[in-house]
Write an enzyme that holds these catalytic residues in place. Structure first.
Site, short mmCIF file in Angstrom:
data_model
loop_
_atom_site.label_atom_id
_atom_site.label_comp_id
_atom_site.label_asym_id
_atom_site.label_seq_id
_atom_site.Cartn_x
_atom_site.Cartn_y
_atom_site.Cartn_z
N ARG A 1 16.51 -1.29 -2.34
CA ARG A 1 15.18 -1.62 -2.97
C ARG A 1 15.25 -1.63 -4.43
O ARG A 1 16.20 -0.87 -5.03
CB ARG A 1 14.30 -0.40 -2.76
N PRO B 1 0.69 -1.06 0.03
CA PRO B 1 -0.06 0.04 0.04
C PRO B 1 0.89 1.29 0.08
O PRO B 1 1.79 1.31 0.95
CB PRO B 1 -0.69 -0.08 1.32
N GLU B 2 0.75 2.04 -1.12
CA GLU B 2 1.19 3.45 -1.22
C GLU B 2 0.00 4.28 -0.95
O GLU B 2 -1.02 3.96 -0.71
CB GLU B 2 2.22 3.65 -2.33
N LYS C 1 1.01 7.51 3.71
CA LYS C 1 0.35 6.08 3.53
C LYS C 1 -0.14 5.66 4.72
O LYS C 1 -0.38 4.67 5.13
CB LYS C 1 1.57 5.20 3.44
#
Length: 312
Positions: free
Chosen positions: A297, A2-3, A61
């Site tokens: 990342r 979830p962003e 978020k």
DNA sequence: CCCCAGTCCTGCGGGC
DNA sequence: TGCCCGCAGGACTGGG
């Protein structure tokens, strides 16, 4: 993961609980480690019991459930957290791995809707009992359990959600402010976009998508961006996030993210670089998408559409 | 100021 | 077929 678009979709999915009153809060027993809640559940329960929900907001978020006491519940889904509403006589039962299923109470295995045979509640983390509205429960589900729920007083909110920790929301920030906050930094633009203190809401998936559409190489230091670059980055921050909200977020192949109505999002079909390593670029049709690692990342980009800055 | 590695956590997929 | 390992990453922390 979830962003901002996924959390905004969750917010819209549960906003009907405004006006409801909280009757209780409990954490289902599970073979997994209990959810991180602060203050501890017994104290949190006493502070929210009987309170009415006055608004459901969002900051970056995080989901914000405002109470008439002035306190607010902050729900951070982090990687795999989801919120669900359960209606009259319906409780969510959760299928292993992915999809929550809704069942009638007392009939654990007689499920409503399609469902794999193995059903468990192991990832159900927190249940908030409600009255006086369309739903009787607000449920927090989280498979990895990295999610966090906190109850903050007004003073704590100012500290925990203040400018020291959280920058302006990515949907609200102006082009001028985005540039002002980042343009002196030597950090790579991709890494900087993930800094929630600079701008709140952009995560790993959308950062790659934004930079591809802005035609900017992800390792470009912020202080090398030109005025036109900032305009394009800002336009794509807003454009990509808004389009993703319209499509109710991105549900990747792991299927973890779902809306509060248990529907998958639609933006995954519009991803141009994320998780597309080795596939042809949808923009130029020639180069293949490359994956690199920045700040531990994955970053995805097109080496042709997003050329590195030549000197100066 | 910035960067990096480590931490939390579980499910999944690759390799053998 | 099964098992181990590493990867996924949002937010935070501590050390350089």
């Amino acid at each position: 993961m979830p962003e901002l678009p996924e959390v905004e979709t969750m917010r819209r999915g549960i906003v009907a609980i405004v006006g409801s009153r909280i009757q209780g809060v409990w954490a289902p027993r599970s073979r997994f480690r209990p959810i991180t809640v602060s203050p501890p559940l017994s104290r949190l329960r006493r502070r929210v019991a009987g309170r009415a929900i006055t608004a459901v907001g969002r900051a970056g978020k995080r989901l914000l459930v405002e109470l008439d006491s002035g306190d607010r519940l902050v729900i951070e889904p982090r990687m795999t957290g989801r919120v669900l509403l359960a209606g009259q006589g319906i409780v969510p039962i959760l299928a292993t791995g992915t999809v929550p299923i809704f069942a009638k109470p007392g009939t654990d295995r007689r499920l409503v809707g399609d469902c794999p045979p193995e059903v468990d509640r192991a990832h159900l983390r927190l249940v908030i009992e409600l009255s006086g509205g369309p739903a009787t429960r607000l449920v927090f589900w989280d498979s990895r359990g990295l999610g966090v729920v906190r109850l903050l007083s007004a003073g704590e909110s100012a500290r925990e959600l203040g400018p020291e920790r959280l920058g302006p929301d990515a949907l609200e920030i102006s082009a001028e402010e985005l540039k002002e906050r980042l343009h002196k930094s030597r950090r790579a633009i991709k890494v900087a976009l993930l800094d929630q203190r600079a701008v709140a809401g952009v995560g790993n998936l959308y950062a790659s998508e934004i930079l591809h559409r802005a035609r900017l190489h992800p390792t470009t230091p912020c202080n090398r961006l030109r005025p036109g670059d900032w305009i394009r980055v800002h336009a794509q921050v807003q454009g990509v996030l808004r389009q993703a909200i319209e499509l109710q977020g991105s549900t990747l192949s792991d299927g973890t993210y779902r809306t509060a109505e248990n529907q998958p999002g639609g933006f995954q079909d519009w991803l141009r670089v994320y998780h597309r390593t080795g596939e042809p670029c949808l923009q130029c049709g020639k180069a293949r998408i490359v994956r690199i690692v920045q700040a531990q990342r994955s970053t995805f980009f097109c080496p042709a559409c997003q050329r590195p800055r030549s000197n100066k």
